[in-house]
Scaffold this active site. Sequence first.
Site, mmCIF file in Angstrom:
data_model
loop_
_atom_site.group_PDB
_atom_site.id
_atom_site.type_symbol
_atom_site.label_atom_id
_atom_site.label_comp_id
_atom_site.label_asym_id
_atom_site.label_seq_id
_atom_site.Cartn_x
_atom_site.Cartn_y
_atom_site.Cartn_z
ATOM 1 N N LYS A 1 -15.769 -7.908 4.431
ATOM 2 C CA LYS A 1 -14.574 -8.519 4.591
ATOM 3 C C LYS A 1 -14.147 -8.873 6.032
ATOM 4 O O LYS A 1 -13.274 -9.634 6.163
ATOM 5 C CB LYS A 1 -13.693 -7.839 3.944
ATOM 6 C CG LYS A 1 -13.209 -7.625 2.605
ATOM 7 C CD LYS A 1 -11.952 -7.181 2.193
ATOM 8 C CE LYS A 1 -11.545 -7.508 0.804
ATOM 9 N NZ LYS A 1 -10.183 -7.123 0.370
ATOM 10 N N ARG B 1 -1.180 -5.801 -8.657
ATOM 11 C CA ARG B 1 -0.282 -6.652 -8.383
ATOM 12 C C ARG B 1 0.055 -7.809 -9.316
ATOM 13 O O ARG B 1 1.003 -8.060 -9.970
ATOM 14 C CB ARG B 1 -0.379 -7.399 -6.946
ATOM 15 C CG ARG B 1 -0.250 -6.652 -6.111
ATOM 16 C CD ARG B 1 -0.888 -7.200 -4.405
ATOM 17 N NE ARG B 1 -2.382 -7.072 -4.617
ATOM 18 C CZ ARG B 1 -3.172 -7.186 -3.813
ATOM 19 N NH1 ARG B 1 -2.547 -7.673 -2.551
ATOM 20 N NH2 ARG B 1 -4.405 -7.240 -3.640
ATOM 21 N N HIS C 1 0.861 -1.246 0.162
ATOM 22 C CA HIS C 1 -0.138 0.091 -0.068
ATOM 23 C C HIS C 1 0.811 1.282 0.043
ATOM 24 O O HIS C 1 0.638 2.285 -0.691
ATOM 25 C CB HIS C 1 -0.912 0.163 1.218
ATOM 26 C CG HIS C 1 -1.842 -1.083 1.212
ATOM 27 N ND1 HIS C 1 -1.861 -1.897 2.304
ATOM 28 C CD2 HIS C 1 -2.954 -1.250 0.620
ATOM 29 C CE1 HIS C 1 -3.068 -2.587 2.025
ATOM 30 N NE2 HIS C 1 -3.807 -2.279 1.209
ATOM 31 N N SER D 1 -2.800 -7.741 2.572
ATOM 32 C CA SER D 1 -3.015 -7.656 3.880
ATOM 33 C C SER D 1 -3.310 -9.108 4.549
ATOM 34 O O SER D 1 -2.953 -9.452 5.591
ATOM 35 C CB SER D 1 -4.011 -6.985 4.252
ATOM 36 O OG SER D 1 -3.934 -5.696 3.765
HETATM 37 P P1 ADP Z 1 -9.778 -3.796 -1.004
HETATM 38 O O1 ADP Z 1 -10.676 -4.677 -0.088
HETATM 39 O O2 ADP Z 1 -10.514 -2.603 -1.629
HETATM 40 O O3 ADP Z 1 -9.059 -4.579 -1.962
HETATM 41 P P2 ADP Z 1 -6.957 -3.842 0.143
HETATM 42 O O4 ADP Z 1 -6.458 -2.816 1.396
HETATM 43 O O5 ADP Z 1 -6.967 -5.050 0.120
HETATM 44 O O6 ADP Z 1 -8.472 -3.259 -0.134
HETATM 45 O O7 ADP Z 1 -6.317 -3.036 -1.169
HETATM 46 C C1 ADP Z 1 -6.422 -1.625 -1.452
HETATM 47 C C2 ADP Z 1 -5.654 -1.413 -2.824
HETATM 48 O O8 ADP Z 1 -4.180 -1.678 -2.492
HETATM 49 C C3 ADP Z 1 -6.429 -2.349 -4.006
HETATM 50 O O9 ADP Z 1 -6.241 -1.644 -5.091
HETATM 51 C C4 ADP Z 1 -5.108 -3.425 -3.939
HETATM 52 O O10 ADP Z 1 -4.968 -4.008 -5.304
HETATM 53 C C5 ADP Z 1 -3.776 -2.677 -3.548
HETATM 54 N N1 ADP Z 1 -3.001 -3.254 -3.015
HETATM 55 C C6 ADP Z 1 -2.959 -4.067 -1.839
HETATM 56 N N2 ADP Z 1 -1.871 -4.830 -1.748
HETATM 57 C C7 ADP Z 1 -0.968 -4.390 -2.721
HETATM 58 C C8 ADP Z 1 0.599 -4.389 -2.894
HETATM 59 N N3 ADP Z 1 1.070 -5.248 -2.228
HETATM 60 N N4 ADP Z 1 0.897 -3.860 -4.063
HETATM 61 C C9 ADP Z 1 0.184 -3.124 -4.813
HETATM 62 N N5 ADP Z 1 -1.237 -2.852 -4.547
HETATM 63 C C10 ADP Z 1 -1.653 -3.539 -3.507
#
Ligand code: ADP
Length: 165
Positions: A43, A94, A19, A132
């Site tokens: 979630k 990703r 993030h 996460s």
């Molecule tokens: P959501 O439930 O909206 O997917 P997340 O917190 O899992 O929430 O992810 C938020 C955003 O950050 C999404 O666009 C996800 O693809 C991106 N994201 C999460 N982890 C990574 C990572 N390791 N590298 C790049 N983008 C990421």
Amino acid sequence: MKDKTAIYPGTFDPITMGHIDIIQRAVRVFPRLIIAVAHNPGKAPLFSVEERIEMILQSLEPLGLRDLEIESFSSLLIEFAKWKGAAAIIRGLRAVSDFEYEFQMALINRKLDDSVETLFMMPSEQYTYLSSRIVKEIAYYGGNIECLVTPPVVKKLREKFARGT
Ligand code: ADP
């Protein structure tokens, strides 16, 4: 991009280096970035919205990231984006596995409001495997998460799992 606001929405349960990588890229392009923490009860997040926001603040502060706003929202993302006057929604991509869901969401949001553009950013390769969910799994089993999340998040995860939540 002058005067343009972007929203980076997510569950951030918890914020990871992936993030942070995206946030650092986004602030280079947009003068105003709002990190929008989704309540996302569907979630079943491990951390409350307040805890997630606190971890974001603690993680970003040492990086000197200025002009960042952190807010929570429980409405439709596109409504929140419009309310904030955002020109763009930032999402991280990703791997190919992210694509189908993200593609669908981007097109639905466009259908709901064509004036807000969804932009995708790729993290540095070292974070392409990071999520996460993976971090929580490793932390649950007591594994090493030091290079995946910031020290305040390590501490918070250790506390959470020590309590057996
Ligand atoms: P959501 O439930 O909206 O997917 P997340 O917190 O899992 O929430 O992810 C938020 C955003 O950050 C999404 O666009 C996800 O693809 C991106 N994201 C999460 N982890 C990574 C990572 N390791 N590298 C790049 N983008 C990421």
